[in-house]
Scaffold this motif. Sequence first.
Motif, PDB file in Angstrom:
ATOM      1  N   LEU A   1       1.237  -9.138   0.684  1.00  0.00           N
ATOM      2  CA  LEU A   1       0.492  -8.850   1.914  1.00  0.00           C
ATOM      3  C   LEU A   1       1.052  -9.641   3.091  1.00  0.00           C
ATOM      4  CD1 LEU A   1      -1.841  -7.501   3.368  1.00  0.00           C
ATOM      5  CD2 LEU A   1      -3.332  -9.332   2.566  1.00  0.00           C
TER       6      LEU A   1
ATOM      7  N   ARG B   1      -2.455  -1.560  -5.747  1.00  0.00           N
ATOM      8  CA  ARG B   1      -3.606  -2.469  -5.822  1.00  0.00           C
ATOM      9  C   ARG B   1      -4.111  -2.824  -4.422  1.00  0.00           C
ATOM     10  NH1 ARG B   1      -0.295  -4.912 -10.071  1.00  0.00           N
ATOM     11  NH2 ARG B   1      -1.285  -4.551 -12.108  1.00  0.00           N
ATOM     12  N   LEU B   2      -3.182  -3.069  -3.506  1.00  0.00           N
ATOM     13  CA  LEU B   2      -3.593  -3.378  -2.128  1.00  0.00           C
ATOM     14  C   LEU B   2      -4.274  -2.179  -1.474  1.00  0.00           C
ATOM     15  CD1 LEU B   2      -0.552  -5.457  -0.785  1.00  0.00           C
ATOM     16  CD2 LEU B   2      -2.837  -6.289  -1.370  1.00  0.00           C
TER      17      LEU B   2
ATOM     18  N   ASP C   1       1.798  -3.149  -7.224  1.00  0.00           N
ATOM     19  CA  ASP C   1       1.059  -4.066  -6.350  1.00  0.00           C
ATOM     20  C   ASP C   1       0.656  -3.384  -5.049  1.00  0.00           C
ATOM     21  OD1 ASP C   1       1.251  -6.044  -8.201  1.00  0.00           O
ATOM     22  OD2 ASP C   1       2.885  -7.137  -7.215  1.00  0.00           O
TER      23      ASP C   1
ATOM     24  N   LEU D   1       0.049 -10.667  -4.967  1.00  0.00           N
ATOM     25  CA  LEU D   1      -0.534  -9.744  -3.986  1.00  0.00           C
ATOM     26  C   LEU D   1      -0.645 -10.398  -2.617  1.00  0.00           C
ATOM     27  CD1 LEU D   1      -3.390  -7.967  -6.010  1.00  0.00           C
ATOM     28  CD2 LEU D   1      -1.188  -7.023  -5.308  1.00  0.00           C
TER      29      LEU D   1
ATOM     30  N   TYR E   1      -6.203  -1.727   2.142  1.00  0.00           N
ATOM     31  CA  TYR E   1      -5.054  -1.879   3.041  1.00  0.00           C
ATOM     32  C   TYR E   1      -4.273  -0.559   3.102  1.00  0.00           C
ATOM     33  CZ  TYR E   1      -5.877  -6.908   2.809  1.00  0.00           C
ATOM     34  OH  TYR E   1      -6.437  -8.151   2.884  1.00  0.00           O
TER      35      TYR E   1
END
Length: 316
Positions: A12, A43-44, A40, A8, A49
């Motif tokens: 990012l 998840r961010l 992923d 992750l 985000y």
Amino acid sequence: MPKTSARLLALLSLLQARRDWPGALLAERLEVSPRTVRRDVDRLRELGYPIAASKGPDGRYRLEPGAELPPLLFDDEQAIALAIALQIATTSGAGIEESAVRALNTVRQVMPARLRSRIDALQVTAVPSSTPQVASNVLLALGAAVRAREVLRFDYASGAPRRVEPHHLVTWARRWYLVAWDLDRDDWRTFRADRITPRIPTGPRFTPREVPGGDVAAFVLNRFKGADGTGTWPCRGEVILDLPAAAVSRFAGDGVVEELGPNRCRLILGSWSWPGLAATITRFDADIEVIGPPELKDAFADLARRCAKAASPGPA
């Protein structure tokens, strides 16, 4: 395959490095499947985000601005650059000194030891100055008007309200200035930002004009020199000083110093006025031989009369 947390962070970092990424390229960089990239990204998003995605065979991902500032990820050089910039900001005169100190402390606390030691080796000390501070909200308002190309109305400390087309926000000698086309005076002007009180709302949009000469830095320097746009001082003279060239060159600014002997040198220097040039040369505390022009000789004679009058005893 890297663990989820490490993956992750890597994802990012990639999203912050460029505007958008094809999903297939992200998967290749992370050495995972496109499906894992999609998971992923989700998840961010859950962590705050804002990541936009476009569907299709060439699906892309983009990290967009959000309502709140999410945690950021910096590499070593970015972190060092940020810390140095924050130290410099504490001496900027932009009214953000206290905020810069707090931000620097925050960044320093989360730095690994190897980076913290490098930052601690560079300490910028703010020297107390009488330079007026500019409120950060004023700088933001001026910058917004410049960026939007909108006519700006403001009250100026030394006169009546002004209407201008703002073109550039610049710093010079630790002061902030607005370079603008004055609509009421039909000419270019520079305004000290600490003397500006913006009026809201701004006016209509305008088509930008070209700053004389096309270079805003040269334009501002010419204005402060009193020059006509040639980049040179309006008053320029030549003298011989009974001092070593090395001693004079340290304080000659943009002047030209030529060594004539162990304790003798030629100095060519400019200023905005002849009296100002004479006074500047006198500060070298040495015998002076004026080569020219005649206006500089006259300025020295006038300066001598003033100094003699100042040194004469007053009335009993």
